[in-house]
Design an enzyme around this catalytic site. Sequence first.
Site, PDB file in Angstrom:
ATOM      1  N   ARG A 117       0.868  -1.186   0.000  1.00 51.18           N
ATOM      2  CA  ARG A 117       0.000   0.000   0.000  1.00 51.18           C
ATOM      3  C   ARG A 117       0.901   1.230   0.000  1.00 51.18           C
ATOM      4  O   ARG A 117       1.501   1.560   1.025  1.00 51.18           O
ATOM      5  CB  ARG A 117      -0.870  -0.040   1.264  1.00 51.18           C
ATOM      6  N   HIS A 134      -3.183   4.472   4.971  1.00 50.71           N
ATOM      7  CA  HIS A 134      -4.377   3.613   5.018  1.00 50.71           C
ATOM      8  C   HIS A 134      -5.583   4.315   4.384  1.00 50.71           C
ATOM      9  O   HIS A 134      -6.291   3.750   3.548  1.00 50.71           O
ATOM     10  CB  HIS A 134      -4.671   3.230   6.473  1.00 50.71           C
ATOM     11  N   TYR A 186       4.521   4.808  11.317  1.00 51.07           N
ATOM     12  CA  TYR A 186       4.783   3.376  11.540  1.00 51.07           C
ATOM     13  C   TYR A 186       5.602   2.697  10.433  1.00 51.07           C
ATOM     14  O   TYR A 186       5.797   1.492  10.463  1.00 51.07           O
ATOM     15  CB  TYR A 186       3.471   2.600  11.767  1.00 51.07           C
TER      16      TYR A 186
HETATM   17  C1  LIG Z   1     -14.777  -6.155  11.862  1.00 50.65           C
HETATM   18  C2  LIG Z   1     -13.908  -4.937  11.790  1.00 50.65           C
HETATM   19  N1  LIG Z   1     -12.968  -4.715  12.731  1.00 50.65           N
HETATM   20  C3  LIG Z   1     -12.199  -3.625  12.672  1.00 50.65           C
HETATM   21  C4  LIG Z   1     -12.360  -2.707  11.652  1.00 50.65           C
HETATM   22  C5  LIG Z   1     -11.485  -1.457  11.640  1.00 50.65           C
HETATM   23  N2  LIG Z   1     -10.546  -1.528  10.520  1.00 50.65           N
HETATM   24  C6  LIG Z   1     -10.797  -0.888   9.371  1.00 50.65           C
HETATM   25  S1  LIG Z   1      -9.610  -1.150   8.223  1.00 50.65           S
HETATM   26  C7  LIG Z   1      -8.721  -2.119   9.270  1.00 50.65           C
HETATM   27  C8  LIG Z   1      -7.420  -2.749   8.816  1.00 50.65           C
HETATM   28  C9  LIG Z   1      -7.639  -3.760   7.744  1.00 50.65           C
HETATM   29  O1  LIG Z   1      -6.440  -4.157   7.179  1.00 50.65           O
HETATM   30  P1  LIG Z   1      -6.377  -5.168   5.984  1.00 50.65           P
HETATM   31  O2  LIG Z   1      -7.398  -6.234   6.139  1.00 50.65           O
HETATM   32  O3  LIG Z   1      -4.976  -5.597   5.839  1.00 50.65           O
HETATM   33  O4  LIG Z   1      -6.844  -4.322   4.720  1.00 50.65           O
HETATM   34  P2  LIG Z   1      -6.228  -3.008   4.058  1.00 50.65           P
HETATM   35  O5  LIG Z   1      -6.901  -1.833   4.727  1.00 50.65           O
HETATM   36  O6  LIG Z   1      -4.768  -3.023   4.257  1.00 50.65           O
HETATM   37  O7  LIG Z   1      -6.631  -3.090   2.637  1.00 50.65           O
HETATM   38  C10 LIG Z   1      -9.345  -2.223  10.509  1.00 50.65           C
HETATM   39  C11 LIG Z   1      -8.829  -2.973  11.661  1.00 50.65           C
HETATM   40  C12 LIG Z   1     -13.355  -2.968  10.706  1.00 50.65           C
HETATM   41  N3  LIG Z   1     -13.559  -2.170   9.668  1.00 50.65           N
HETATM   42  N4  LIG Z   1     -14.112  -4.086  10.778  1.00 50.65           N
END
Ligand SMILES: Cc1ncc(C[n+]2csc(CCOP(=O)(O)OP(=O)(O)O)c2C)c(N)n1
Length: 388
Positions: free
Chosen positions: A284, A288, A297
């Site tokens: 990425r 985020h 980080y």
């Molecule tokens: C069930 C749930 N828990 C926590 C969140 C908060 N949250 C949003 S994005 C994220 C990180 C997700 O990372 P990843 O799956 O690696 O996807 P990326 O954003 O890197 O595409 C979190 C913890 C959420 N959206 N849904």
Amino acid sequence: MKKSTMTVRPAEPVQDLPGAAAYRPTPPPAWKPRTGPAPLLPDSEPHRVLGTDAADRLDAGLMRRLYAELVRGRRYNAQATALTKQGRLAVYPSSTGQEACQVAAALVLEERDWLFPSYRDTLAAVVRGLDPVQALTLLRGDWHTGYDPREHRIAPLCTPLATQLPHAVGLAHAARLKGDDVVALAMVGDGGTSEGDFHEALNFAAVWRAPVVFLVQNNGFAISVPLAKQTAAPSLAHKAVGYGMPGRLVDGNDAAAVHEVLAEAVERARRGGGPTLVEAVTYRIEAHTNADDATRYRGDAEVEAWRAHDPVQLLERELTERGMLDQDAVREAREAAETMAAELRERMNADAVLDPMDLFAHVYAEKTAQLREQEALLRAELDGEDER
Ligand SMILES: Cc1ncc(C[n+]2csc(CCOP(=O)(O)OP(=O)(O)O)c2C)c(N)n1
């Protein structure tokens, strides 16, 4: 100190079980291996096509299409990010750096298939044919999902992590029961693989041999959590084996390789071979979302190393060197991307015309009493405003 009066009885001799002398350990009677793990295991290195001998067999037409979409996708990400800075978009989780996964996921599917995207996969939905403005409706905070999932065969962009995965399995399994020739492709991030829904979806998919493909975009981080703190598995693709489906590891920035691996997995699902878990190793490049500061980080050197392995440049270089892409085609792709960006800017700068009463539509097939009550209250308030 008072002396203890408790007496310790000597252990009683163990009675020999009947037939104990003849006892020989044997495997449990019901045990037989269901499947050997070896064919399910991913390769130790991510699969690559660009820069290898496999690139001798590239389909020029497909590669040019992939390239044009990568260029458009890169521009789409940049434009959407700019719109957040102008206050025209509430939030945008950019897929800059991950365009090869986005484009390949959309292009391997037939029109009758279904895509199950996460919040980061707007671009995949656009490449599949969704109007770029509709694709941003949810992120703009305007109106429900912003498009009709049935019309486009694109499930709503899913914000709760991994909940789209059991949905994809359910749809794929139902299609199979009905005899419909439909494959579902579900996208999830590396962080999403730690969710219960991920495990349940994979288990059901494998047991039912559902025609579904899981694409994990391992972009290194779940917001600020690096992969090493997310999992102790040798790779995310290895997780497939425990459920009894093949795991494939692919260079997620090599558009030709991602397309090849996903196309094989879709074809396998379509002919009744069951699900596949594909881990695409990517990065990425942006934060985020626009609400995150990635410098807190991770270091610049890591980002720069990935910039040198850029999906658009990798494909452009390979195709140019092989004479599959000339300067006119490059210019054409860039111009088409600029036209798309200009239209997106113009349309996103216009205020959406919305009916507040739509809040109550599309929530339940039949409205609950509470919802009807709230609807009446809002109606009365809006009518009162009209009269003032
Ligand atoms: C069930 C749930 N828990 C926590 C969140 C908060 N949250 C949003 S994005 C994220 C990180 C997700 O990372 P990843 O799956 O690696 O996807 P990326 O954003 O890197 O595409 C979190 C913890 C959420 N959206 N849904």
